[in-house]
Write a protein that holds these residues in place. Structure first.
Motif, PDB file in Angstrom:
ATOM      1  N   MET A  89       0.682  -1.184  -0.081  1.00 56.05           N
ATOM      2  CA  MET A  89       0.054  -0.268   0.005  1.00 56.05           C
ATOM      3  C   MET A  89       1.132   1.064   0.212  1.00 56.05           C
ATOM      4  SD  MET A  89      -3.297   1.493   0.325  1.00 56.05           S
ATOM      5  CE  MET A  89      -4.196   0.277   0.870  1.00 56.05           C
ATOM      6  N   ARG A  90       0.787   1.785  -0.745  1.00 58.56           N
ATOM      7  CA  ARG A  90       1.234   3.298  -0.930  1.00 58.56           C
ATOM      8  C   ARG A  90       0.545   4.324  -1.225  1.00 58.56           C
ATOM      9  NH1 ARG A  90       6.936   1.547  -2.292  1.00 58.56           N
ATOM     10  NH2 ARG A  90       7.052  -0.051  -3.492  1.00 58.56           N
ATOM     11  N   MET A  91       0.717   5.710  -0.232  1.00 54.47           N
ATOM     12  CA  MET A  91       0.120   6.991  -0.539  1.00 54.47           C
ATOM     13  C   MET A  91       0.723   7.401  -1.608  1.00 54.47           C
ATOM     14  SD  MET A  91      -1.181   8.881   3.070  1.00 54.47           S
ATOM     15  CE  MET A  91       0.614   8.798   4.190  1.00 54.47           C
ATOM     16  N   ARG A  92       0.408   8.586  -2.113  1.00 53.09           N
ATOM     17  CA  ARG A  92       1.288   9.394  -2.529  1.00 53.09           C
ATOM     18  C   ARG A  92       0.154  11.093  -2.866  1.00 53.09           C
ATOM     19  NH1 ARG A  92      -1.178  10.037  -7.910  1.00 53.09           N
ATOM     20  NH2 ARG A  92      -2.997   8.599  -8.553  1.00 53.09           N
ATOM     21  N   ARG A  93       0.975  11.864  -2.381  1.00 54.65           N
ATOM     22  CA  ARG A  93      -0.062  12.995  -2.911  1.00 54.65           C
ATOM     23  C   ARG A  93      -0.363  13.204  -3.829  1.00 54.65           C
ATOM     24  NH1 ARG A  93       2.491  19.181  -0.485  1.00 54.65           N
ATOM     25  NH2 ARG A  93       0.987  20.064  -1.517  1.00 54.65           N
ATOM     26  N   VAL A  94      -1.733  13.563  -4.570  1.00 54.99           N
ATOM     27  CA  VAL A  94      -1.956  14.452  -5.588  1.00 54.99           C
ATOM     28  C   VAL A  94      -2.603  16.302  -5.527  1.00 54.99           C
ATOM     29  CG1 VAL A  94      -3.236  12.319  -6.284  1.00 54.99           C
ATOM     30  CG2 VAL A  94      -4.169  14.289  -5.079  1.00 54.99           C
ATOM     31  N   GLU A  95      -2.243  16.554  -6.722  1.00 57.38           N
ATOM     32  CA  GLU A  95      -2.367  18.089  -6.488  1.00 57.38           C
ATOM     33  C   GLU A  95      -3.736  18.077  -6.785  1.00 57.38           C
ATOM     34  OE1 GLU A  95      -0.663  20.007  -7.102  1.00 57.38           O
ATOM     35  OE2 GLU A  95       0.585  18.603  -6.719  1.00 57.38           O
ATOM     36  N   ARG A  96      -5.115  16.685  -7.097  1.00 56.86           N
ATOM     37  CA  ARG A  96      -6.306  17.711  -7.232  1.00 56.86           C
ATOM     38  C   ARG A  96      -7.175  16.149  -7.222  1.00 56.86           C
ATOM     39  NH1 ARG A  96      -6.923  21.434 -11.358  1.00 56.86           N
ATOM     40  NH2 ARG A  96      -9.337  20.482 -11.484  1.00 56.86           N
ATOM     41  N   ILE A  97      -8.462  16.293  -6.865  1.00 54.53           N
ATOM     42  CA  ILE A  97      -9.469  15.129  -6.697  1.00 54.53           C
ATOM     43  C   ILE A  97     -10.326  15.151  -7.184  1.00 54.53           C
ATOM     44  CG2 ILE A  97     -10.958  13.121  -5.133  1.00 54.53           C
ATOM     45  CD1 ILE A  97      -9.247  14.447  -2.814  1.00 54.53           C
ATOM     46  N   GLU A  98     -10.229  14.609  -8.487  1.00 53.70           N
ATOM     47  CA  GLU A  98     -11.610  15.260  -9.641  1.00 53.70           C
ATOM     48  C   GLU A  98     -12.720  14.417  -9.114  1.00 53.70           C
ATOM     49  OE1 GLU A  98     -11.253  16.936 -11.890  1.00 53.70           O
ATOM     50  OE2 GLU A  98      -9.053  17.058 -12.209  1.00 53.70           O
ATOM     51  N   VAL A  99     -14.147  14.953  -9.382  1.00 56.77           N
ATOM     52  CA  VAL A  99     -15.575  14.821  -8.674  1.00 56.77           C
ATOM     53  C   VAL A  99     -16.189  14.599 -10.111  1.00 56.77           C
ATOM     54  CG1 VAL A  99     -17.333  14.508  -7.489  1.00 56.77           C
ATOM     55  CG2 VAL A  99     -15.587  15.175  -6.546  1.00 56.77           C
ATOM     56  N   PRO A 100     -16.145  14.106 -11.129  1.00 50.85           N
ATOM     57  CA  PRO A 100     -17.263  14.048 -12.368  1.00 50.85           C
ATOM     58  C   PRO A 100     -18.475  14.175 -12.089  1.00 50.85           C
ATOM     59  CG  PRO A 100     -16.263  11.451 -12.023  1.00 50.85           C
ATOM     60  CD  PRO A 100     -16.187  12.123 -10.554  1.00 50.85           C
ATOM     61  N   ALA A 101     -19.060  14.981 -13.075  1.00 55.50           N
ATOM     62  CA  ALA A 101     -21.046  15.333 -13.295  1.00 55.50           C
ATOM     63  C   ALA A 101     -21.640  14.101 -12.860  1.00 55.50           C
ATOM     64  CB  ALA A 101     -21.286  16.225 -13.953  1.00 55.50           C
ATOM     65  N   GLY A 102     -22.516  14.282 -11.878  1.00 56.00           N
ATOM     66  CA  GLY A 102     -23.604  13.630 -11.524  1.00 56.00           C
ATOM     67  C   GLY A 102     -22.999  12.148 -10.106  1.00 56.00           C
ATOM     68  N   THR A 103     -22.121  12.395  -9.763  1.00 58.17           N
ATOM     69  CA  THR A 103     -21.011  11.658  -9.297  1.00 58.17           C
ATOM     70  C   THR A 103     -20.903  11.317  -7.789  1.00 58.17           C
ATOM     71  OG1 THR A 103     -18.937  11.880  -9.673  1.00 58.17           O
ATOM     72  CG2 THR A 103     -20.420  10.403 -11.134  1.00 58.17           C
ATOM     73  N   LEU A 104     -20.766  10.416  -6.914  1.00 60.65           N
ATOM     74  CA  LEU A 104     -20.646  10.645  -5.738  1.00 60.65           C
ATOM     75  C   LEU A 104     -19.192  10.350  -5.647  1.00 60.65           C
ATOM     76  CD1 LEU A 104     -21.391  11.229  -2.329  1.00 60.65           C
ATOM     77  CD2 LEU A 104     -21.929   8.647  -2.523  1.00 60.65           C
ATOM     78  N   GLN A 105     -18.123  11.094  -4.803  1.00 59.28           N
ATOM     79  CA  GLN A 105     -16.562  10.435  -4.601  1.00 59.28           C
ATOM     80  C   GLN A 105     -16.511  10.579  -3.199  1.00 59.28           C
ATOM     81  OE1 GLN A 105     -13.446   8.619  -4.464  1.00 59.28           O
ATOM     82  NE2 GLN A 105     -13.574  10.376  -6.859  1.00 59.28           N
ATOM     83  N   THR A 106     -16.646   8.412  -3.095  1.00 49.84           N
ATOM     84  CA  THR A 106     -16.363   8.678  -1.069  1.00 49.84           C
ATOM     85  C   THR A 106     -14.319   8.680  -1.292  1.00 49.84           C
ATOM     86  OG1 THR A 106     -16.693   6.373  -1.835  1.00 49.84           O
ATOM     87  CG2 THR A 106     -18.669   7.657  -1.054  1.00 49.84           C
ATOM     88  N   MET A 107     -14.964   9.021   0.218  1.00 52.07           N
ATOM     89  CA  MET A 107     -13.473   8.581   1.085  1.00 52.07           C
ATOM     90  C   MET A 107     -13.489   8.214   2.076  1.00 52.07           C
ATOM     91  SD  MET A 107     -11.616  12.727   0.735  1.00 52.07           S
ATOM     92  CE  MET A 107     -11.733  13.617  -1.015  1.00 52.07           C
ATOM     93  N   ARG A 108     -13.002   7.133   2.211  1.00 52.17           N
ATOM     94  CA  ARG A 108     -12.825   5.682   3.185  1.00 52.17           C
ATOM     95  C   ARG A 108     -11.907   6.084   3.829  1.00 52.17           C
ATOM     96  NH1 ARG A 108     -17.150   7.781   3.033  1.00 52.17           N
ATOM     97  NH2 ARG A 108     -19.404   7.135   2.580  1.00 52.17           N
ATOM     98  N   PRO A 109     -11.284   5.620   4.954  1.00 49.84           N
ATOM     99  CA  PRO A 109     -10.125   4.638   6.015  1.00 49.84           C
ATOM    100  C   PRO A 109      -9.911   3.388   4.753  1.00 49.84           C
ATOM    101  CG  PRO A 109     -11.505   5.472   7.807  1.00 49.84           C
ATOM    102  CD  PRO A 109     -12.171   5.501   5.879  1.00 49.84           C
ATOM    103  N   GLY A 110      -8.588   2.811   4.735  1.00 47.77           N
ATOM    104  CA  GLY A 110      -7.946   1.617   4.046  1.00 47.77           C
ATOM    105  C   GLY A 110      -7.953   1.762   2.056  1.00 47.77           C
ATOM    106  N   GLY A 111      -8.044   3.394   2.106  1.00 48.29           N
ATOM    107  CA  GLY A 111      -7.829   2.869   1.000  1.00 48.29           C
ATOM    108  C   GLY A 111      -8.567   3.838  -0.589  1.00 48.29           C
ATOM    109  N   GLY A 112      -7.249   4.354  -1.170  1.00 51.96           N
ATOM    110  CA  GLY A 112      -7.909   5.436  -1.898  1.00 51.96           C
ATOM    111  C   GLY A 112      -7.759   6.806  -1.583  1.00 51.96           C
TER     112      GLY A 112
END
Length: 165
Positions: A89-112
């Protein structure tokens, strides 16, 4: 006119149930963007960082991008992504988190995706709350209240807030 005891009890239960449900999750709206149940998990003792999670829903036709966050609870906030890479499991910094139209972006412990609170000003304790400002490209900022919860409790509260279509 006096209300019968069973009606008083029923009214009380109704108010209590509504209050309990609203205490389980919270949401914020910015244009057609809905931010649901921001929560953070406490860091282990001696660890100066913690992770925060939030669900983002775009109800309109224009995608959204989370591009930053700030909070008085830490020196800085980084957007991160955790993925499996060759069994690690690797963690990397990202510049942005995209959320497409009409969707739900979930963030949860354990990955992603998650928000990494770097150099905490004080340890996060269960039951505490703190402000965080989320910055979205093309939409501006929204201030949210982050609840400090265990991973399971925070995830369940966020999941329970989403209504099936």
């Amino acid at each position: 006119m006096r209300m019968p005891a069973f009606l008083l009890l029923a009214a009380g239960l109704s108010v209590s149930t509504a209050a309990s449900a609203s205490a389980l999750a919270h949401e914020y709206v910015l244009e057609d963007l809905v931010v649901v149940h921001p929560f953070a998990t406490p860091a282990p003792p001696g660890v100066p960082h913690a992770a925060a999670y939030v669900d983002i829903r775009v109800e309109g036709d224009t995608p959204a991008a989370l591009v930053g966050a700030t909070t008085p609870a830490s020196d800085s906030v980084e957007l991160h992504d955790m993925q499996m890479d060759g069994g690690v499991m690797r963690m990397r910094r990202v510049e942005r988190i995209e959320v497409p139209a009409g969707t739900l972006q979930t963030m949860r412990p354990g990955g992603g995706y998650h928000l990494m609170l770097m150099d905490l000003k004080a340890p996060l304790r269960l039951g505490e709350r703190f402000p965080m400002t989320l910055e979205f490209a093309e939409r501006g900022e929204v201030e949210v209240e982050v609840w400090v919860q265990g991973a399971d409790a925070g995830s369940e509260a966020a999941d329970g807030h989403h209504h099936p279509d």
